[in-house]
Design a protein around this motif. Structure first.
Motif, PDB file in Angstrom:
ATOM      1  N   MET A   1       0.841  -1.165   0.000  1.00 40.06           N
ATOM      2  CA  MET A   1       0.000   0.000   0.000  1.00 40.06           C
ATOM      3  C   MET A   1       0.896   1.242   0.000  1.00 40.06           C
ATOM      4  O   MET A   1       1.861   1.316   0.735  1.00 40.06           O
ATOM      5  CB  MET A   1      -0.895  -0.030   1.231  1.00 40.06           C
ATOM      6  N   THR A   2       0.573   2.214  -0.838  1.00 40.53           N
ATOM      7  CA  THR A   2       1.398   3.405  -0.974  1.00 40.53           C
ATOM      8  C   THR A   2       0.766   4.587  -0.237  1.00 40.53           C
ATOM      9  O   THR A   2      -0.410   4.559   0.111  1.00 40.53           O
ATOM     10  CB  THR A   2       1.553   3.777  -2.456  1.00 40.53           C
ATOM     11  N   LEU A   3       1.561   5.627  -0.040  1.00 40.22           N
ATOM     12  CA  LEU A   3       1.047   6.840   0.593  1.00 40.22           C
ATOM     13  C   LEU A   3      -0.106   7.440  -0.207  1.00 40.22           C
ATOM     14  O   LEU A   3      -1.083   7.904   0.358  1.00 40.22           O
ATOM     15  CB  LEU A   3       2.158   7.877   0.725  1.00 40.22           C
ATOM     16  N   THR A   4       0.023   7.424  -1.549  1.00 45.08           N
ATOM     17  CA  THR A   4      -1.031   8.008  -2.372  1.00 45.08           C
ATOM     18  C   THR A   4      -2.302   7.170  -2.337  1.00 45.08           C
ATOM     19  O   THR A   4      -3.383   7.689  -2.581  1.00 45.08           O
ATOM     20  CB  THR A   4      -0.570   8.187  -3.828  1.00 45.08           C
ATOM     21  N   HIS A   5      -2.174   5.895  -2.005  1.00 49.23           N
ATOM     22  CA  HIS A   5      -3.360   5.055  -1.836  1.00 49.23           C
ATOM     23  C   HIS A   5      -4.043   5.369  -0.498  1.00 49.23           C
ATOM     24  O   HIS A   5      -5.262   5.455  -0.419  1.00 49.23           O
ATOM     25  CB  HIS A   5      -2.981   3.569  -1.910  1.00 49.23           C
ATOM     26  N   PRO A  15       3.257  11.757  -7.823  1.00 44.31           N
ATOM     27  CA  PRO A  15       2.617  10.705  -8.619  1.00 44.31           C
ATOM     28  C   PRO A  15       2.521   9.391  -7.856  1.00 44.31           C
ATOM     29  O   PRO A  15       3.320   9.117  -6.961  1.00 44.31           O
ATOM     30  CB  PRO A  15       3.546  10.561  -9.820  1.00 44.31           C
ATOM     31  N   ASP A  16       1.505   8.600  -8.224  1.00 41.84           N
ATOM     32  CA  ASP A  16       1.457   7.228  -7.717  1.00 41.84           C
ATOM     33  C   ASP A  16       2.728   6.524  -8.179  1.00 41.84           C
ATOM     34  O   ASP A  16       3.141   6.682  -9.330  1.00 41.84           O
ATOM     35  CB  ASP A  16       0.247   6.477  -8.291  1.00 41.84           C
ATOM     36  N   PRO A  17       3.371   5.753  -7.319  1.00 41.08           N
ATOM     37  CA  PRO A  17       4.599   5.077  -7.735  1.00 41.08           C
ATOM     38  C   PRO A  17       4.331   3.988  -8.771  1.00 41.08           C
ATOM     39  O   PRO A  17       3.270   3.370  -8.799  1.00 41.08           O
ATOM     40  CB  PRO A  17       5.145   4.478  -6.438  1.00 41.08           C
ATOM     41  N   LEU A  18       5.297   3.792  -9.657  1.00 44.20           N
ATOM     42  CA  LEU A  18       5.234   2.749 -10.681  1.00 44.20           C
ATOM     43  C   LEU A  18       6.055   1.546 -10.242  1.00 44.20           C
ATOM     44  O   LEU A  18       7.096   1.704  -9.604  1.00 44.20           O
ATOM     45  CB  LEU A  18       5.847   3.251 -11.993  1.00 44.20           C
TER      46      LEU A  18
END
Length: 174
Positions: A1-5, A15-18
């Motif tokens: 799970m990412t910060l942007t999520h 940006p959402d990470p790739l």
């Protein structure tokens, strides 16, 4: 799970990470676009219409983005043509192209063209369930990486050859 999520408002500034191994060589993300080997996918869709395909060298897995000398990868850009809320949550989404004939990495699909600050929801796209922003709307663009080569007639049924052996239209055949 990412910060942007976890905090979708961060998408306005980062940006959402790739997953570098899933996208073609030299892929970078901005808050509203994905650029593959110097080609903006938003501009590609403007030039060619949708669906459209961009192919470049694949990345050697685990190298942090080193281009492969022999393998290819692609990105398909599709336009959302229908969005319907599902009973019980999520969305039914129709696109102007198909992904079932290519090795689409739908878990890496991302909205381009605008930054959404709305939490992701389960979007049912054909047989796939993809986490996409809950405010997805008609006209939005999605970029989906593909393992290997994706040909335009694989994702755009209007461009499929009528008979075996026919040459499909060019990649920017409007």
């Amino acid at each position: 799970m990412t910060l942007t999520h976890l905090l979708p408002t961060l998408r306005l500034t980062m940006p959402d990470p790739l997953d570098r191994d899933s996208w073609p060589e030299f892929t970078t993300a901005t808050t509203t676009d994905v650029v593959v080997a110097g080609v903006s996918l938003i501009r590609l869709a403007e030039w060619c219409g949708t669906p459209c395909v961009h192919t470049a060298a694949a990345v050697v897995p685990g190298t942090g983005g080193k281009p492969s000398d022999s393998e290819l990868a692609a990105v398909v850009v599709l336009r959302v043509v229908g969005v319907t809320p599902r009973h019980g949550g999520g969305l039914d989404v129709r696109l102007d192209g198909e992904l079932h004939l290519v090795a689409a990495l739908t878990a890496q699909a991302r909205l381009i063209g605008r930054a959404s600050t709305i939490r992701d929801t389960q979007a049912h796209v054909g047989a796939s369930v993809i986490d996409l922003p809950g405010d997805l709307r008609v006209g939005d663009l999605l970029a989906v990486p593909v393992r290997g080569v994706a040909r335009l007639h694989d994702v755009d049924p209007r461009r499929r050859p009528a008979a075996e052996g026919e040459t499909p239209l060019g990649y920017c055949g409007r």
